[in-house]
Design a protein around this motif. Structure first.
Motif, PDB file in Angstrom:
ATOM      1  N   TYR A   1      -1.971   1.034  -4.727  1.00 20.27           N
ATOM      2  CA  TYR A   1      -1.154  -0.123  -4.334  1.00 20.27           C
ATOM      3  C   TYR A   1      -0.103  -0.386  -5.418  1.00 20.27           C
TER       4      TYR A   1
ATOM      5  N   PRO B   1       0.825  -1.209   0.000  1.00 19.27           N
ATOM      6  CA  PRO B   1       0.000   0.000   0.000  1.00 19.27           C
ATOM      7  C   PRO B   1       0.858   1.258   0.000  1.00 19.27           C
TER       8      PRO B   1
ATOM      9  N   THR C   1      -6.389   3.329  -0.028  1.00 18.06           N
ATOM     10  CA  THR C   1      -5.445   4.438  -0.128  1.00 18.06           C
ATOM     11  C   THR C   1      -6.185   5.754   0.112  1.00 18.06           C
TER      12      THR C   1
END
Length: 337
Positions: free
Chosen positions: A32, A27, A170
């Motif tokens: 990612y 991550p 994220t």
């Protein structure tokens, strides 16, 4: 190969897989990345194979701390200033590499390489524990929307990689800004959350005009040459004031139309439509963009996705860069209907 979902408590095992030449997705605050030991040529080749990525598309090298960069590249005072100001964070810096410091498989055969210190403590621990920098292109099938969750990674790469380090969604949602510090003035090659207005007070004038990469040219940064971010449906870019007209136009062609827009726009449209919310502003839209594009891949009947425009200012420039690539430049023209 069974792809493992590593938790934060499994970082030692994930690092061992990296040291063993395997691929582990990780991550960051942006998307990612697909991690491999940047010093292991065979491992780097596996990255291209897993993604189906062209071999002349260079890879970003992710480090655990700024000092790691100096092992592989020449760091100018200006570059060091940027690192101090923006690292860890969504800024990738292209630097001249030291002779034979990195394999051509990492750099696309260029004498430059891109470096980044991600703003994710789990990934920095992973790199530190592995003891090597990690290449890290987006952990998806090449050309498809970038992954912003571990589930997205597994959708594309399950059974193709050793594992994915899951640290939740994220936060930025679009890839890092890429700045080329090997030219004068420095040039932004890919827009991101850090824009020229943030960079120029620190290093002076920055070139922002997009460079067109010729078919025979090796790009200095990812995202400059090849098709990116495209879902299965055709994406159509639509201004906020044009959604009603655009929906009428595309529903005259097919009943299978999806909408990717903010809550304010969605509230104006029929509730029975296939929709995905971009939240309430450009920040939430950037976070949700790739997840939204992937959402419509799970609705195979949807033939067109009408996606909302944002002004190309600040983060909006990065959002629109990705959206227009996903759409292949297709826009709704209200004057045509």
């Amino acid at each position: 190969m069974e792809t493992k979902r590593f938790s934060i408590q499994d970082i030692d095992a994930a690092a061992a897989a990296i040291r063993g030449g395997q691929l582990v997705a990780f991550p960051t605050e942006t998307v990612y990345g697909l991690g491999a030991d940047a010093t292991n040529v065979d491992a780097v080749k596996k990255v291209y194979a897993a993604k189906g990525r062209p071999s002349d598309n260079p890879l970003i090298v992710h480090v655990a701390h700024p000092e790691m960069v100096a092992q592989y590249a020449e760091v100018s005072p200006e570059a060091a200033t940027l690192m101090k100001a923006f690292w860890p964070g969504p800024l990738t810096i292209i630097l001249p590499i030291k002779p034979h410091a990195l394999a051509p498989e990492v750099t696309g055969g260029l004498q430059t390489a891109a470096f980044r210190l991600p703003d994710n403590s789990a990934t920095r621990r992973l790199i530190e524990t592995a003891g090597v920098p990690l290449v890290g292109p987006s952990a998806n099938t090449s050309g498809k929307p970038s992954p912003t969750t571990a589930d997205h990674v597994l959708h594309d790469l399950n059974d193709k990689i050793a594992g994915v380090l899951d640290d939740g969604p994220t936060t930025v949602g679009v890839e890092s800004t890429v700045i080329d510090m090997t030219v004068n003035p420095p040039a932004i090659l890919r827009p991101g959350a850090i824009d020229a207005a943030m960079l120029e007070p620190i290093i002076g004038p920055v070139q922002t005009e997009a460079h067109h990469v010729a078919a025979s040219e090796v790009p200095k940064a990812p995202g400059m040459k090849y098709k990116h971010y495209a879902p299965n449906a055709q994406v159509i870019v639509v201004a906020p004031t044009d959604f009603v007209a655009a929906l009428r136009d595309y529903q005259s062609r097919t009943e299978h139309v999806g909408i990717l827009a903010t809550d304010e726009i969605l509230a104006q449209l029929p509730p029975e439509l296939a929709t995905f919310s971009l939240g309430h502003d450009v920040r939430t839209a950037a976070q949700a963009l790739f997840a939204g594009l992937r959402y419509f891949d799970n609705h195979p009947n949807v033939q067109f996705v009408l996606a909302q425009v944002f002004p190309t200012v600040g983060l909006g420039s990065a959002y629109m860069n990705r959206l227009l690539k996903a759409a292949g430049g297709a826009r709704f023209d209200s004057g045509r209907v």
